[in-house]
Design an enzyme around this catalytic site. Structure first.
Site, mmCIF file in Angstrom:
data_model
loop_
_atom_site.group_PDB
_atom_site.id
_atom_site.type_symbol
_atom_site.label_atom_id
_atom_site.label_comp_id
_atom_site.label_asym_id
_atom_site.label_seq_id
_atom_site.Cartn_x
_atom_site.Cartn_y
_atom_site.Cartn_z
ATOM 1 N N SER A 179 4.685 -4.983 6.842
ATOM 2 C CA SER A 179 4.703 -4.734 8.053
ATOM 3 C C SER A 179 3.125 -4.875 9.089
ATOM 4 O O SER A 179 3.406 -5.078 9.765
ATOM 5 C CB SER A 179 5.717 -3.722 8.926
ATOM 6 O OG SER A 179 5.292 -2.630 9.253
ATOM 7 N N CYS A 180 2.581 -3.808 8.545
ATOM 8 C CA CYS A 180 0.876 -3.900 8.616
ATOM 9 C C CYS A 180 -1.027 -5.306 8.391
ATOM 10 O O CYS A 180 -0.624 -5.684 9.291
ATOM 11 C CB CYS A 180 0.713 -2.650 8.481
ATOM 12 S SG CYS A 180 1.273 -1.051 9.967
#
Ligand code: NAD
Length: 416
Positions: free
Chosen positions: A260-261
């Site tokens: 997600s990053c």
């Protein structure tokens, strides 16, 4: 201190559990009542993290969908999800809603409170978006309430360990009083503290992840070259990593980064740079390389079998071991490419199957043995249990350097 956490996802839930362990009163707010119910019951937790279940059983956390429960907090952490599209445009609806609701709380707040943004935002967004929304309360930032940007460097899978043993605490502060509160809150963690402006803190988060992403795409590029030259990339990386200026972390060549990053932060940084009129060529290439790298296993497999009508097994769906998170996992791209070529896709992962089939419902969940019985197998996550499987007689394309898989009848590594 009374700590309120807005958003009970990976960041919010782990932070909440850890702050409770450190002795603070924690209230966890989310719009998803079902998610909060599992947390309150400590059963069927919404995420998988090493030690989380045990920690939640040890500490007390209040959960609520009612922002009213956050009144009179010392610190309100904003941990709601932010996403970015392919062009890096941030989807900030959750952040806007949360800031509006916190403004309602600030109106009723009797004591000084610091709002600390942990959600990832683009350069300048805490000042340009969050503060004006909070000031709709009629209260003034830096006078009536504090504001910080507290970038989160959580490493999923070992999030609790890293929260308790951080490499650094970065405190982006609007003013000294806000930063003092956050520094006091973190003082028992014994990590170097760096205080900076809000914008600098936002940029430290984006730049840190862009650097890690660059290191991965760099070694993947070296790996692609080494494969053509018949040189072992992992030996090369080992030799490089002995130089302490380079270090041995993030030098595992393979199918690239997901989660997600890293991909998102890179896109946000690229888009933020372009808005200033600067073209970040290096960062763009890091991202392009990563997208192409994910498809290498499919290209390699096509050398060995015809995909139309074949059954291909995927071992590993989570973006990395230790988590059930499949956001931007390379497995999504690989499964979609295989399906588009007319293959049937069987998948196995110790934790992430349920999340994966929500995103990619055409695949067939299967046991490890059933996956190994496919016409060919692709390994996409380096789960330890894959290091003990019997690959003899199989066709294996390995995206993560599982040594045991070399015993396969046909074995190809993506970069080796
Ligand atoms: P997540 O999607 O797991 O959790 C976000 C939570 O926020 C969800 O439970 C959602 O229901 C809740 N939410 C949405 N709108 C809300 C609202 N208005 N009020 C209350 N709750 C609301 O996301 P995450 O992985 O925990 O990430 C949160 C933020 O932290 C993101 O900006 C992300 O980029 C950043 N971040 C994540 C990580 C990571 O490893 N996951 C690391 C560093 C930074």
């Amino acid at each position: 201190m009374k700590i309120s956490i807005i958003g009970a996802g990976y960041v919010g839930l782990i932070s909440g559990a850890c702050f409770a362990k450190l002795g603070h009163d924690v209230v966890l707010i989310d719009i998803d009542a079902d998610k909060l119910a599992t947390i309150a019951k400590k059963e069927d937790l919404p995420i998988h993290e090493e030690g989380l279940q045990e920690l939640l059983e040890e500490v007390h956390i209040d959960t609520s969908t009612d922002y009213g429960k956050t009144v009179d907090s010392d610190v309100i952490f904003v941990c709601v999800g932010t996403t970015a599209d392919e062009n890096g445009n941030i989807f900030s609806e959750h952040l806007i809603n949360a800031a509006n609701d916190i403004a309602g709380v600030l109106k009723k707040q009797q004591k000084y409170c610091v709002v600390a943004v942990k959600s990832t935002v683009g350069p300048g967004m805490t000042e340009s978006l969050v503060i004006p929304l909070l000031e709709k309360s009629g209260r003034k930032a830096g006078k009536d309430f504090g504001i910080c940007m507290s970038p989160e460097f959580l490493q999923e899978g070992r999030g609790i360990y890293h929260f308790m043993n951080p490499s650094r605490i970065i405190i982006g502060e609007y003013d000294g009083r806000s930063g003092d509160v956050l520094e006091r809150l973190h003082q028992s963690l014994k990590a170097p503290v760096m205080r900076a402006s809000l914008r600098t803190a936002e940029m430290i988060k984006l730049a840190s992840n862009a650097f890690l992403a660059t290191k991965i795409s760099f070694i993947n590029e070296i790996g692609n070259i080494c494969k053509k030259l018949g040189i072992d990339t992992y030996e090369v990386a080992r030799g490089m990593g002995l130089d302490e200026r380079i270090g041995n972390k993030f030098l595992n060549a393979g199918i690239g980064f997901g989660g997600s990053c890293l991909p998102k932060d890179l896109r946000i940084l690229i888009s933020g740079a372009r808005e200033t009129g600067y073209q970040p060529e290096l960062l763009r290439e890091v991202s392009n390389l990563n997208e192409n790298q994910a498809l290498k296993p499919v290209e390699l497999l096509k050398k060995h079998i015809k995909l139309q009508g074949a059954t291909v097994g995927i071992l590993g769906l989570a973006f990395k071991p230790g988590t059930d998170d499949i956001r931007d996992s390379r497995a999504i791209k690989v499964a979609e490419a295989l399906l588009a070529e007319g293959a049937m896709v069987k998948v196995y992962d110790p934790l992430a199957v349920a999340n994966f089939i929500k995103t990619c419902p055409q695949v067939l969940p299967a046991s490890k043995e059933e996956v190994l019985d496919s016409d060919a197998v692709i390994i996409l996550t380096e789960w330890e249990e894959f290091m003990e499987l019997d690959y003899r007689g199989k066709i294996v394309i390995d995206g993560r350097r599982i040594e045991k898989a070399r015993e396969a009848r046909i074995y190809e590594g993506v970069c080796w």
